[in-house]
Design an enzyme around this catalytic site. Sequence first.
Site, short mmCIF file in Angstrom:
data_model
loop_
_atom_site.label_atom_id
_atom_site.label_comp_id
_atom_site.label_asym_id
_atom_site.label_seq_id
_atom_site.Cartn_x
_atom_site.Cartn_y
_atom_site.Cartn_z
N LYS A 22 3.43 -19.41 -69.14
CA LYS A 22 3.85 -20.30 -68.04
C LYS A 22 5.04 -21.16 -68.48
O LYS A 22 6.04 -21.24 -67.78
CB LYS A 22 2.71 -21.21 -67.63
CG LYS A 22 3.14 -22.42 -66.80
CD LYS A 22 2.02 -23.31 -66.38
CE LYS A 22 1.82 -24.53 -67.20
NZ LYS A 22 2.73 -25.64 -66.98
N ARG A 93 6.46 -30.24 -62.28
CA ARG A 93 7.30 -30.99 -63.22
C ARG A 93 8.47 -30.15 -63.68
O ARG A 93 9.57 -30.65 -63.87
CB ARG A 93 6.44 -31.42 -64.43
CG ARG A 93 7.22 -32.22 -65.46
CD ARG A 93 6.30 -32.87 -66.44
NE ARG A 93 7.03 -33.66 -67.40
CZ ARG A 93 7.51 -34.89 -67.18
NH1 ARG A 93 7.33 -35.43 -65.99
NH2 ARG A 93 8.18 -35.57 -68.09
N CYS A 117 1.46 -32.20 -63.59
CA CYS A 117 0.14 -32.69 -64.04
C CYS A 117 0.16 -34.20 -64.22
O CYS A 117 1.04 -34.76 -64.85
CB CYS A 117 -0.22 -32.08 -65.39
SG CYS A 117 -0.78 -30.40 -65.21
N ARG A 123 5.17 -39.99 -67.21
CA ARG A 123 5.86 -38.89 -67.88
C ARG A 123 7.36 -39.15 -67.74
O ARG A 123 8.00 -38.72 -66.81
CB ARG A 123 5.42 -37.55 -67.31
CG ARG A 123 3.93 -37.28 -67.63
CD ARG A 123 3.43 -35.96 -67.11
NE ARG A 123 3.98 -34.84 -67.87
CZ ARG A 123 3.62 -33.57 -67.62
NH1 ARG A 123 2.81 -33.30 -66.63
NH2 ARG A 123 4.12 -32.58 -68.34
N PRO A 124 7.92 -39.89 -68.71
CA PRO A 124 9.33 -40.33 -68.60
C PRO A 124 10.32 -39.18 -68.77
O PRO A 124 9.96 -38.10 -69.25
CB PRO A 124 9.47 -41.31 -69.75
CG PRO A 124 8.42 -40.92 -70.73
CD PRO A 124 7.29 -40.33 -69.95
N ASP A 126 13.66 -40.20 -69.91
CA ASP A 126 14.80 -40.91 -70.52
C ASP A 126 15.57 -40.05 -71.52
O ASP A 126 16.81 -40.14 -71.62
CB ASP A 126 14.32 -42.20 -71.19
CG ASP A 126 13.24 -41.93 -72.23
OD1 ASP A 126 12.17 -41.39 -71.86
OD2 ASP A 126 13.47 -42.20 -73.42
N ASP A 308 -1.92 -29.02 -75.20
CA ASP A 308 -2.41 -28.29 -74.03
C ASP A 308 -3.70 -27.54 -74.30
O ASP A 308 -4.27 -26.95 -73.39
CB ASP A 308 -1.35 -27.33 -73.52
CG ASP A 308 -0.14 -28.06 -73.01
OD1 ASP A 308 0.93 -27.43 -72.86
OD2 ASP A 308 -0.24 -29.28 -72.78
N ARG A 400 -2.22 -23.24 -60.84
CA ARG A 400 -0.81 -23.52 -61.12
C ARG A 400 -0.38 -22.84 -62.41
O ARG A 400 0.79 -22.51 -62.59
CB ARG A 400 -0.59 -25.04 -61.29
CG ARG A 400 -0.62 -25.83 -60.03
CD ARG A 400 -0.18 -27.26 -60.34
NE ARG A 400 0.91 -27.23 -61.29
CZ ARG A 400 1.01 -28.07 -62.33
NH1 ARG A 400 0.10 -28.99 -62.52
NH2 ARG A 400 2.02 -27.99 -63.18
C1 EPZ Z 1 5.77 -29.81 -71.67
O1 EPZ Z 1 5.76 -30.98 -70.90
C2 EPZ Z 1 4.69 -28.94 -71.07
N1 EPZ Z 1 5.01 -28.63 -69.68
C3 EPZ Z 1 3.33 -29.64 -71.16
O2 EPZ Z 1 2.36 -28.69 -70.74
C4 EPZ Z 1 3.03 -30.02 -72.61
O3 EPZ Z 1 1.88 -30.81 -72.65
C5 EPZ Z 1 4.20 -30.78 -73.22
O4 EPZ Z 1 5.44 -30.07 -73.04
C6 EPZ Z 1 4.00 -31.00 -74.72
O5 EPZ Z 1 3.91 -29.76 -75.36
C7 EPZ Z 1 5.90 -27.65 -69.45
O6 EPZ Z 1 6.44 -27.05 -70.36
C8 EPZ Z 1 6.20 -27.36 -67.99
P1 EPZ Z 1 7.41 -33.48 -73.48
P2 EPZ Z 1 6.98 -32.04 -71.07
O7 EPZ Z 1 8.71 -33.85 -72.90
O8 EPZ Z 1 8.22 -31.32 -71.39
C9 EPZ Z 1 7.51 -38.17 -74.22
C10 EPZ Z 1 0.69 -27.74 -69.46
O9 EPZ Z 1 -0.51 -28.00 -69.47
N2 EPZ Z 1 8.81 -38.12 -73.53
O10 EPZ Z 1 7.37 -32.60 -74.67
O11 EPZ Z 1 6.94 -32.95 -69.89
C11 EPZ Z 1 6.36 -37.91 -73.28
O12 EPZ Z 1 5.94 -39.09 -72.64
C12 EPZ Z 1 1.67 -28.88 -69.51
O13 EPZ Z 1 1.19 -26.59 -69.47
C13 EPZ Z 1 9.59 -39.27 -73.49
O14 EPZ Z 1 9.20 -40.32 -74.00
O15 EPZ Z 1 6.48 -32.85 -72.35
C14 EPZ Z 1 5.30 -37.36 -74.19
O16 EPZ Z 1 4.62 -38.45 -74.81
C15 EPZ Z 1 1.00 -30.22 -69.38
N3 EPZ Z 1 10.80 -39.21 -72.86
C16 EPZ Z 1 6.10 -36.63 -75.26
O17 EPZ Z 1 7.45 -37.12 -75.16
C17 EPZ Z 1 11.28 -38.06 -72.28
O18 EPZ Z 1 12.40 -38.06 -71.74
C18 EPZ Z 1 6.13 -35.12 -75.10
O19 EPZ Z 1 6.60 -34.83 -73.80
C19 EPZ Z 1 10.46 -36.90 -72.33
C20 EPZ Z 1 9.24 -36.96 -72.97
#
Ligand code: EPZ
Length: 433
Positions: A22, A93, A117, A123-124, A126, A308, A400
Amino acid sequence: MTKYVINGGKRLNGEVTISGAKNAAVAIIPAALLVDGSCRIENVPKIIDVTLQMEILRELGVSVRLLNATTVELDGECVQDAKVPYELMRKIRASYYLIGALLGKYHHAEVAMPGGCNFGGIRPIDQHIKGFEALGATVSIREGGFIHADAPNGLTGAHIYFDVVSVGATINIMLAAVLAKGMTIIENAAKEPHIVDLANFLNAMGADVKGAGTDVIKIRGVERLHGGTYSIIPDQIEAGTFMAAVAACGGQALIKNVIPKHLECITCKLAEMGVEITEFDDAVLVSRMGKLLKTNIKTLPYPGFPTDMQPQMTTALCLAEGTSIITEGVWDNRYRYTEELARMGANIHVDGKIAVVEGVSELTAAPVRAYDLRAGAAMVIAGLAAKGTTQVEQVTNIERGYENLVEKFVGLGADMFRAEIPDSDSATMPVAK
Ligand code: EPZ
């Protein structure tokens, strides 16, 4: 309302074939916008998030042709507008990858703030914005929740250092940078298998991306991307979900179409729990005949234990002997589902990012909700392991990200089915077939 009805308490036995990943598919499909001409993408999972993304691409003017159940041909030659309908965008997302793709190709994007989700934490984005601005774009959040990104003079390669490891930000900047002028270096990049899969797709289409899978990704901008064919990797989290289900229920399953290397962290943790795993080239044989043993888990970015898989493993550990400690190292708040497990007799104490799981001898059936994708998978695992008939609500959240989950578990001997059950009847448990 569509629900899963599960007559649990049975061991799992049989074979299951894993679908395409996915989190790779939802990055590669928008990447097709960067390509001049058409690209053929194989092993695409049939899941709601992918269907929604294809609807969004059609709205933009992309030609989307399903060649068979898992192969799609995308042609972005006729994209007319870089603005995506709000309602569609809000649902997933991964829609925010359209910013990177549209900005990279058209130097403009108007995309609704992402949905997806909701574990209960924010879920920032930045780091995404930091990367786009470093490449020379102006990014603003306009009324109505739209993100506008503009680069009238095009994008120029930059040296970007992420403050946190972010899968989404790494992907978005890769998409924006492949056609930028000059070199982009991403430091503190995410290393998940889906990052590498996206890089392999982009390179197959003529990009120049090096270092994916390490902390530093170097992207030399090219003039254009040509069409081609690419096959998406198998879904490591779907595979892990079935492995955790065998751990919870007992039995034996051959899990096919996997890359064992991507499962190593999960395999090692399950071995600590008394689960036997035999690796083959593209399959793993998982069996749990004896008692399930306690262990401790801390989720981290890849190659750490995947966040995950946290709900699914916590559910299995509810039935282990002893006390297990789970630490969620990626998200601020990903334990909402434990309230639902408590209704089934689980003994879990949550304090911030830590969950202390006291093993119990059995779980008992109860009507439960799938609050999000992986929480929903955990509810299915709990229902399969519990005595009695469990109803799982809000299964759209599960579908999803999981293709044919009911059929796949039935193939492993589970007694479960999808049913349309009006809310008022939810108290009356339908007799499982
Ligand atoms: C991806 O989400 C996945 N979704 C998530 O899987 C997964 O949990 C996550 O990566 C971590 O592996 C998809 O790929 C569609 P991140 P993503 O940016 O990209 C912080 C599932 O079940 N952060 O790696 O949104 C954030 O708050 C889903 O398949 C910032 O601070 O996750 C988090 O604490 C759920 N600023 C950490 O980084 C930002 O700009 C990791 O988030 C972006 C993220």
